[in-house]
Design an enzyme around this catalytic site. Structure first.
Site, mmCIF file in Angstrom:
data_model
loop_
_atom_site.group_PDB
_atom_site.id
_atom_site.type_symbol
_atom_site.label_atom_id
_atom_site.label_comp_id
_atom_site.label_asym_id
_atom_site.label_seq_id
_atom_site.Cartn_x
_atom_site.Cartn_y
_atom_site.Cartn_z
ATOM 1 N N PRO A 95 61.230 4.393 8.087
ATOM 2 C CA PRO A 95 60.141 3.766 8.837
ATOM 3 C C PRO A 95 58.918 3.455 7.980
ATOM 4 O O PRO A 95 58.040 2.699 8.409
ATOM 5 C CB PRO A 95 59.811 4.801 9.923
ATOM 6 C CG PRO A 95 60.336 6.088 9.423
ATOM 7 C CD PRO A 95 61.533 5.758 8.590
ATOM 8 N N GLU B 287 63.759 15.279 8.945
ATOM 9 C CA GLU B 287 62.353 14.928 8.799
ATOM 10 C C GLU B 287 62.122 13.855 7.737
ATOM 11 O O GLU B 287 61.103 13.188 7.730
ATOM 12 C CB GLU B 287 61.534 16.179 8.450
ATOM 13 C CG GLU B 287 60.029 15.992 8.459
ATOM 14 C CD GLU B 287 59.485 15.645 9.851
ATOM 15 O OE1 GLU B 287 58.394 15.072 9.916
ATOM 16 O OE2 GLU B 287 60.164 15.957 10.864
#
Length: 245
Positions: free
Chosen positions: A91, A118
């Protein structure tokens, strides 16, 4: 072309690559999809590929060793090239767009790394990947769906992948504009009629109508795209007329 995908969930790709254009492109020999479970490359006796972050914090981080070794193995098996594009699905990466798809479609080999948990150990970003790509400003559970998006958008641009070679050229974003409206038979349906111009057989006028409709749709829905399009004097006059209505 070869597209290699490194993932912890290879089963996610089974159905995707066995349908529609992606399947047909493989059968034509235009592309080869290679899905690799990078867990197979971990040196950890428990097959772990993640660990707690140094400095504390929530979530688990993908460790560098399995990914580095998996990429090295994939490169060693490649006969045609020694420097494929190694892309992190992330992202934080460059937002994906049609021009990027066109750029990637000219490569011989892409390696797409699907993250999970994560995130990645930063050494993967700095010393393994050649670039990072995001398919939008949101966070998914993993990079698999993003990798599917890239595989699909790149494959359909390969010469011979589509039945009509003009399809990819006139798609939304390929011209810089959103695509013009399409109609097919019947000419009248529930009192909704196909525009007369499309039934006229006058190809020059049809082309002009389609260009104006693409401009109009882009103006109404994505005016930001117009800043990147080379406009003719006629295009500018048409847009000015739209603004003044």
């Amino acid at each position: 072309m070869k597209i290699t995908i490194l993932t912890l969930f290879p089963e996610m790709f089974t159905g995707v690559f066995q349908q529609s254009i992606l399947k047909q492109a493989q059968e034509k020999g235009l592309v080869n999809y290679n899905v690799v479970n990078f867990r197979d490359y971990t040196n950890d006796k428990h097959k772990r590929v993640d660990d707690y972050p140094y400095g504390g914090g929530g979530g688990m981080i993908l460790t560098p060793q399995p990914l580095f070794d998996a990429v090295a193995a994939v490169k060693s098996e490649s006969e045609n090239d020694s420097s494929p594009r190694v892309i992190l699905m992330c992202p934080q990466g460059e937002r994906y767009h049609q021009k990027k798809a066109e750029e990637l479609s000219k490569e011989d080999h892409l390696i797409l790394i699907c993250g999970h948990y994560e995130g990645y150990d930063e050494r993967v970003r700095k010393h393994l990947a050649t670039e990072e790509i995001s398919i939008g400003d949101y966070v998914l559970t993993g990079g698999e769906i993003g990798a599917m998006v890239i595989a699909d958008s790149v494959t359909r641009l390969l010469p011979g992948a589509l039945g009509n070679e003009m399809s990819a050229v006139t798609d939304s974003y390929s011209t810089g504009l959103l695509e013009y409206p399409h109609y097919t038979r019947p000419a009248a349906f529930l009192d909704y009629k196909v525009p007369d111009i499309l039934l006229s057989g006058h190809h020059e006028r049809i082309d002009r109508w389609r260009r104006q409709q693409a401009l109009k749709r882009t103006f109404e829905r994505r005016p930001d795209l117009l800043e990147q399009v080379e406009l003719t004097a006629e295009d500018k006059a048409f847009l000015e007329d739209l603004r003044n209505r």
